[in-house]
Design a protein around this motif. Structure first.
Motif, short mmCIF file in Angstrom:
data_model
loop_
_atom_site.label_atom_id
_atom_site.label_comp_id
_atom_site.label_asym_id
_atom_site.label_seq_id
_atom_site.Cartn_x
_atom_site.Cartn_y
_atom_site.Cartn_z
N GLU A 43 -5.27 32.05 24.47
CA GLU A 43 -5.12 30.59 24.38
C GLU A 43 -3.72 30.20 23.91
OE1 GLU A 43 -9.73 29.25 23.34
OE2 GLU A 43 -8.27 29.54 21.73
N ILE A 44 -3.23 30.95 22.93
CA ILE A 44 -1.89 30.65 22.40
C ILE A 44 -0.82 30.90 23.45
CG2 ILE A 44 -0.17 31.29 20.66
CD1 ILE A 44 -2.51 32.05 18.82
N GLU A 45 -0.92 32.05 24.13
CA GLU A 45 0.09 32.40 25.12
C GLU A 45 0.01 31.51 26.35
OE1 GLU A 45 -0.12 36.56 25.96
OE2 GLU A 45 0.80 37.12 24.04
N LYS A 46 -1.19 31.02 26.66
CA LYS A 46 -1.32 30.10 27.78
C LYS A 46 -0.59 28.79 27.50
CE LYS A 46 -4.76 27.99 30.84
NZ LYS A 46 -6.21 27.82 31.13
N ARG A 47 -0.59 28.37 26.23
CA ARG A 47 0.05 27.11 25.85
C ARG A 47 1.53 27.30 25.53
NH1 ARG A 47 -1.70 22.37 23.22
NH2 ARG A 47 -3.66 22.72 24.35
N LEU A 48 1.86 28.38 24.83
CA LEU A 48 3.23 28.56 24.33
C LEU A 48 4.01 29.67 25.01
CD1 LEU A 48 2.51 28.23 20.49
CD2 LEU A 48 3.41 26.47 22.02
N GLY A 49 3.32 30.51 25.77
CA GLY A 49 3.99 31.68 26.32
C GLY A 49 3.92 32.84 25.35
N THR A 50 4.43 33.98 25.74
CA THR A 50 4.43 35.13 24.85
C THR A 50 5.41 34.89 23.70
OG1 THR A 50 6.22 36.25 26.04
CG2 THR A 50 3.97 36.63 26.82
N PRO A 51 5.31 35.65 22.61
CA PRO A 51 6.26 35.48 21.51
C PRO A 51 7.72 35.62 21.96
CG PRO A 51 4.41 36.81 20.78
CD PRO A 51 4.23 36.61 22.26
N ARG A 52 7.99 36.54 22.88
CA ARG A 52 9.36 36.71 23.37
C ARG A 52 9.82 35.47 24.14
NH1 ARG A 52 12.89 40.90 24.58
NH2 ARG A 52 11.36 42.46 23.92
N GLN A 53 8.95 34.95 25.00
CA GLN A 53 9.31 33.76 25.78
C GLN A 53 9.54 32.56 24.86
OE1 GLN A 53 5.88 33.62 28.34
NE2 GLN A 53 6.90 34.71 30.02
N LEU A 54 8.66 32.39 23.89
CA LEU A 54 8.81 31.27 22.96
C LEU A 54 10.07 31.42 22.12
CD1 LEU A 54 7.75 28.67 21.75
CD2 LEU A 54 6.33 30.04 20.19
N SER A 55 10.36 32.65 21.71
CA SER A 55 11.56 32.87 20.88
C SER A 55 12.82 32.49 21.64
CB SER A 55 11.63 34.33 20.44
OG SER A 55 11.91 35.19 21.53
N ARG A 56 12.86 32.78 22.92
CA ARG A 56 14.05 32.44 23.71
C ARG A 56 14.20 30.93 23.85
NH1 ARG A 56 14.00 37.25 28.34
NH2 ARG A 56 14.75 38.88 26.93
N LYS A 57 13.08 30.25 23.96
CA LYS A 57 13.13 28.78 24.00
C LYS A 57 13.62 28.23 22.66
CE LYS A 57 10.37 24.61 24.57
NZ LYS A 57 10.89 24.04 23.32
N VAL A 58 13.11 28.80 21.58
CA VAL A 58 13.51 28.35 20.24
C VAL A 58 15.01 28.58 20.02
CG1 VAL A 58 13.29 28.83 17.76
CG2 VAL A 58 11.24 28.66 19.19
N LEU A 59 15.49 29.77 20.41
CA LEU A 59 16.91 30.08 20.24
C LEU A 59 17.78 29.18 21.10
CD1 LEU A 59 16.76 33.99 20.13
CD2 LEU A 59 17.12 32.42 18.22
N ALA A 60 17.30 28.86 22.29
CA ALA A 60 18.04 27.94 23.16
C ALA A 60 18.10 26.55 22.52
CB ALA A 60 17.39 27.86 24.54
N ASP A 61 16.98 26.11 21.96
CA ASP A 61 16.93 24.80 21.29
C ASP A 61 17.91 24.75 20.12
OD1 ASP A 61 15.02 23.78 23.01
OD2 ASP A 61 13.33 24.36 21.74
N TYR A 62 17.94 25.82 19.35
CA TYR A 62 18.85 25.86 18.20
C TYR A 62 20.32 25.91 18.64
CZ TYR A 62 15.77 26.01 14.15
OH TYR A 62 14.89 25.66 13.15
N SER A 63 20.58 26.61 19.74
CA SER A 63 21.96 26.68 20.25
C SER A 63 22.42 25.30 20.71
CB SER A 63 22.04 27.67 21.42
OG SER A 63 21.78 28.97 20.98
N ILE A 64 21.53 24.57 21.38
CA ILE A 64 21.85 23.21 21.80
C ILE A 64 22.10 22.33 20.58
CG2 ILE A 64 20.90 21.14 22.89
CD1 ILE A 64 19.46 22.98 24.87
N LYS A 65 21.27 22.51 19.56
CA LYS A 65 21.42 21.73 18.33
C LYS A 65 22.78 21.99 17.68
CE LYS A 65 19.24 21.02 13.81
NZ LYS A 65 18.13 21.47 12.91
N VAL A 66 23.19 23.26 17.66
CA VAL A 66 24.48 23.62 17.06
C VAL A 66 25.64 22.98 17.81
CG1 VAL A 66 26.09 25.53 16.67
CG2 VAL A 66 23.69 25.78 16.02
#
Length: 209
Positions: A43-66
């Motif tokens: 259920e979690i991965e269906k909504r958020l993706g795998t931990p690796r996929q989500l981490s890349r999105k998070v890192l991209a978001d933080y890079s944009i923020k910087v």
């Protein structure tokens, strides 16, 4: 237990963030998973993706923020080349990690590769021309100094040409850097636009469901 394992694995992929930033991310997704009522890993991965996929999105978001923060602080409204380069790379990884956006990720990579190849070749050629011109102007200065003792006006002519040429070279190097920075900024803006557009559409699609 599934949630704890998911968040633990997610945290392991966020080494690029500070401890406080990682804590904020984990806290946010911990609350998100609870509020959404997601219980199993599927259920979690269906909504958020795998931990690796989500981490890349998070890192991209933080890079944009910087880069956004740097742009606001800079009088020229431009982030540094290093920050833009890192952001482009993080966005590329995030797009390639998402099955729905992998095609666009490949397109972005192809565009980036073409721009780097073309601009790299142009930069090498321009640097070669500038270096050659620089050597010629140094030679002109040398000839001008020597000629001053035999023909004053001719010596002045060569000295003038040499000084003007050196001035042009000194202008040329910063100009090349400015062009390079402008191209990187353009790619960064395009990557940011593409990334936000994709994930905005995905969020809207998820809300409709």
């Amino acid at each position: 237990m599934d949630k704890e394992n998911y968040l633990t694995e997610l945290e392991e992929y966020l080494d690029a963030l500070t401890a406080d930033e990682k804590a904020d991310v984990i806290e946010f997704y911990n609350e998100y998973i609870d509020d959404a009522g997601l219980e199993t890993t599927d259920e979690i991965e269906k909504r958020l993706g795998t931990p690796r996929q989500l981490s890349r999105k998070v890192l991209a978001d933080y890079s944009i923020k910087v880069t956004d923060i740097e742009s606001h602080r800079s009088k020229k409204s431009k982030a540094s080349v290093r920050s833009n380069g890192k952001m482009i790379w993080m966005i590329l990884l995030a797009l390639l990690a998402s099955p729905a956006a992998i095609v666009l990720g490949i397109v972005l990579f192809a565009i980036l590769a073409c721009v780097v190849a073309v601009f790299g070749a142009c930069m090498v050629a321009a640097l070669a021309v500038l270096c050659t011109f620089f050597i010629l102007m140094i030679a002109s200065l040398y000839v001008g100094i020597v000629m001053l003792f035999s023909s004053f006006t001719t010596g002045l002519f060569y000295l003038g040409c040499g000084l003007m040429g050196l001035g042009a070279v000194l202008i040329g190097f910063p100009l090349l850097y400015w062009i390079f920075r402008a191209i990187i900024q353009g790619i960064a803006n395009f990557a940011k636009f593409l990334y936000k557009k994709i994930y905005k559409n995905r969020r809207q699609g998820g809300n409709e469901k």
